[in-house]
Design a protein around this motif. Structure first.
Motif, mmCIF file in Angstrom:
data_model
loop_
_atom_site.group_PDB
_atom_site.id
_atom_site.type_symbol
_atom_site.label_atom_id
_atom_site.label_comp_id
_atom_site.label_asym_id
_atom_site.label_seq_id
_atom_site.Cartn_x
_atom_site.Cartn_y
_atom_site.Cartn_z
ATOM 1 N N GLN A 48 -33.587 -5.045 -3.646
ATOM 2 C CA GLN A 48 -32.257 -5.218 -4.293
ATOM 3 C C GLN A 48 -32.565 -6.628 -5.064
ATOM 4 O O GLN A 48 -32.262 -6.656 -6.244
ATOM 5 N N LEU A 49 -33.210 -7.546 -4.223
ATOM 6 C CA LEU A 49 -33.433 -9.012 -4.748
ATOM 7 C C LEU A 49 -34.295 -8.662 -6.106
ATOM 8 O O LEU A 49 -34.218 -9.433 -7.158
ATOM 9 N N LEU A 50 -35.450 -8.014 -5.771
ATOM 10 C CA LEU A 50 -36.434 -7.748 -6.737
ATOM 11 C C LEU A 50 -35.783 -7.139 -8.303
ATOM 12 O O LEU A 50 -36.095 -7.731 -9.184
ATOM 13 N N PHE A 51 -35.017 -6.136 -8.041
ATOM 14 C CA PHE A 51 -34.245 -5.648 -9.102
ATOM 15 C C PHE A 51 -33.398 -6.685 -9.847
ATOM 16 O O PHE A 51 -33.292 -6.649 -10.906
ATOM 17 N N LEU A 52 -32.812 -7.507 -8.884
ATOM 18 C CA LEU A 52 -32.048 -8.365 -9.755
ATOM 19 C C LEU A 52 -32.512 -9.271 -10.455
ATOM 20 O O LEU A 52 -32.149 -9.709 -11.421
ATOM 21 N N LEU A 53 -33.902 -9.796 -9.872
ATOM 22 C CA LEU A 53 -34.702 -10.964 -10.602
ATOM 23 C C LEU A 53 -35.020 -10.011 -12.090
ATOM 24 O O LEU A 53 -34.916 -10.822 -12.869
ATOM 25 N N LEU A 54 -35.616 -9.009 -11.846
ATOM 26 C CA LEU A 54 -35.995 -8.172 -13.056
ATOM 27 C C LEU A 54 -35.104 -8.191 -14.103
ATOM 28 O O LEU A 54 -35.327 -8.619 -15.120
ATOM 29 N N PHE B 59 -34.866 -1.453 8.151
ATOM 30 C CA PHE B 59 -34.520 -0.859 6.855
ATOM 31 C C PHE B 59 -33.495 -1.580 5.822
ATOM 32 O O PHE B 59 -33.770 -1.824 4.693
ATOM 33 N N CYS B 60 -32.756 -2.113 6.534
ATOM 34 C CA CYS B 60 -31.677 -3.034 5.680
ATOM 35 C C CYS B 60 -32.423 -4.393 5.260
ATOM 36 O O CYS B 60 -32.147 -4.638 3.971
ATOM 37 N N PHE B 61 -33.530 -4.582 5.780
ATOM 38 C CA PHE B 61 -34.281 -5.760 5.155
ATOM 39 C C PHE B 61 -34.935 -5.461 4.036
ATOM 40 O O PHE B 61 -35.078 -6.095 3.082
ATOM 41 N N LEU C 110 -31.283 6.327 9.211
ATOM 42 C CA LEU C 110 -32.011 4.886 9.083
ATOM 43 C C LEU C 110 -30.885 3.977 8.889
ATOM 44 O O LEU C 110 -30.367 3.666 7.897
ATOM 45 N N GLU C 111 -30.640 3.249 9.959
ATOM 46 C CA GLU C 111 -29.562 2.226 10.103
ATOM 47 C C GLU C 111 -30.081 0.772 10.338
ATOM 48 O O GLU C 111 -29.530 -0.329 10.464
ATOM 49 N N GLY C 112 -31.642 0.896 10.946
ATOM 50 C CA GLY C 112 -31.904 -0.249 11.686
ATOM 51 C C GLY C 112 -32.057 -1.557 10.686
ATOM 52 O O GLY C 112 -31.979 -1.501 9.512
ATOM 53 N N PRO C 113 -32.255 -2.765 11.516
ATOM 54 C CA PRO C 113 -32.416 -3.941 10.597
ATOM 55 C C PRO C 113 -33.571 -4.005 9.803
ATOM 56 O O PRO C 113 -33.422 -4.559 8.694
#
Ligand code: UDP
Ligand code: MN
Length: 387
Positions: free
Chosen positions: A55-61, A47-49, A42-45
């Motif tokens: 990750q953003l959610l994790f950071l916010l938490l 998946f990256c999105f 899975l390398e497509g855009p």
């Protein structure tokens, strides 16, 4: 042992933890996706999105969890855990513990049973030296103390830059000796005097103090301590943070028990000898009042370290009121010097320190060092006093 506010140090640690977790998380999720949808890679855009959102959610938490204490140290006052209307005498119960016989001596516990929290500090009466000596019978010559009923786990040297502040010194000795004994530390108080009437140089005196103190013992920690600051809570442990230089006087009454500005590093600070040498000590070139503490804060960063701070409800200090000192006019060059500090820190400090030790006396309550530190360059002498 110490409830330190790991503001910037924690941020660095959290960031590396986050990177490691994110990497592992990414790998795991990819494997799961590959199995679920029977695709090879899975390398497509898309998946990256999805990954970026997660990750953003994790950071916010994570930010939410830590934000109350993260920014709190300098943005707002933390809720007081301590009741500063209930105060203890700093000598309270100090002789309560009888010494064990030498064979029975165990290591002192991680938390001293003698700690009481908020201490009553006032400057109504100036104690005389004889009274302070009488109240501290176990302090040895040179201001050295080692606990009598357990083996201290920690060795701290207190270094006080000094000239013409005898009254302040007596207040400091009166409060600091029992305060440190409550913490069951092995400690020694050094007072470093500048000889003569030339322009005062706080940072250079501290460099001298470190050099002289390290000739006496292998100190775990060096406390760089203004003479007019008295700690108000004995949970403010006089030990170092192993990773980061520590700003200890984070809440001074003079600044309404807050930091005056975000990077403030003045008053009382604690560094290990290793941290001190890593930043080449303090600058020798700041003559007169101001700037040297900001330069030291810069050095911490140049040397690849961060500053940790004692929480505001513990790092409380009362400053003895005073006016401007003779021979310590504001250093008018300080702002200009600060802009160049990154160029000079490696060549101005412990590796360029020159002085003449005039005397080193072991008095009953402290080690008294007097040094000839030379004179400020001529143009510094015309500076204007700080109001
Ligand atoms: N100091 C001193 N004699 C002086 C000037 C300064 O002993 O004539 C020492 C003393 O330890 C003092 C510290 O340098 O606490 C910092 O100076 P000052 O108290 O003037 O700074 P501020 O009150 O602005 O923090
Ligand atoms: Mn002061």
């Amino acid at each position: 042992m110490q409830m330190i506010h790991y503001s910037s140090c924690t941020a660095a640690k959290l960031y590396s933890l986050y990177k490691a977790l994110a990497k592992a998380f990414l790998c795991q999720t990819r494997c799961l996706f590959e199995r679920m949808f029977s695709v090879r890679t899975l390398e497509g855009p898309y998946f990256c999105f999805v990954m970026a959102c997660l990750q953003l959610l994790f950071l916010l938490l994570m930010y939410q969890r830590s934000s109350s204490s993260w920014s709190g140290a300098f943005m707002e006052k933390l809720p007081d855990k301590w009741d500063y209307s209930k105060l203890h005498d700093v000598y309270f119960n100090l002789s309560f513990f009888s010494p064990a016989s030498t064979e029975d001596l165990h290591h002192c516990p991680p938390k001293s049973p003698l700690l009481v929290g908020p201490i009553r500090v006032n400057f109504h009466n100036v104690p005389n030296m004889k009274r302070i000596i009488r109240k501290n019978p176990y302090v040895q010559r040179g201001g050295l103390y080692t606990p009598r009923h357990c083996v201290a786990q920690y060795k701290t040297a207190i270094l006080v830059p000094h000239r013409n502040r005898e009254t302040h010194l007596r207040h400091l000795l009166y409060f600091l000796h029992p305060f440190l004994q409550r913490q069951q530390l092995h400690y020694r108080i050094y007072v470093i005097n500048q000889a003569g009437n030339g322009t005062f140089n706080r940072a250079k005196l501290l460099n001298i103090g470190v050099r002289e103190a390290l000739k006496d013992d292998e100190w775990d920690c060096l406390f760089l301590h203004d003479v007019d600051l008295i700690p108000e809570n004995d949970y403010n442990l006089y030990v170092c943070d192993e990773l980061c230089p520590k700003h200890v006087s984070s809440a001074m009454n003079k600044f309404n028990y807050r930091l005056p500005y975000r990077t403030f590093f003045g008053g009382v600070t604690a560094v290990t000898p290793e941290q001190y040498l890593r930043m080449n000590g303090f600058p020798n070139s700041y003559w007169g009042w101001g700037g040297e503490d900001d330069e030291i804060a810069n050095r911490v960063n140049y040397a690849g370290m961060n500053i940790v701070r004692v929480p505001l409800d513990i790092g409380r200090y009362k400053m003895i009121k005073h006016g401007p000192d003779e021979g310590n006019n504001a250093n008018e060059k300080r702002f200009d010097m600060l802009t160049k500090s990154h160029k000079y820190w490696k060549v101005d400090g412990m590796n360029s320190l020159e002085y003449k030790c005039i005397s080193k006396q072991l008095t009953s309550l402290y080690t008294n060092i007097t040094a000839d530190i030379g004179e400020a360059p001529i143009e510094d002498k015309n500076s204007v006093p700080e109001s």
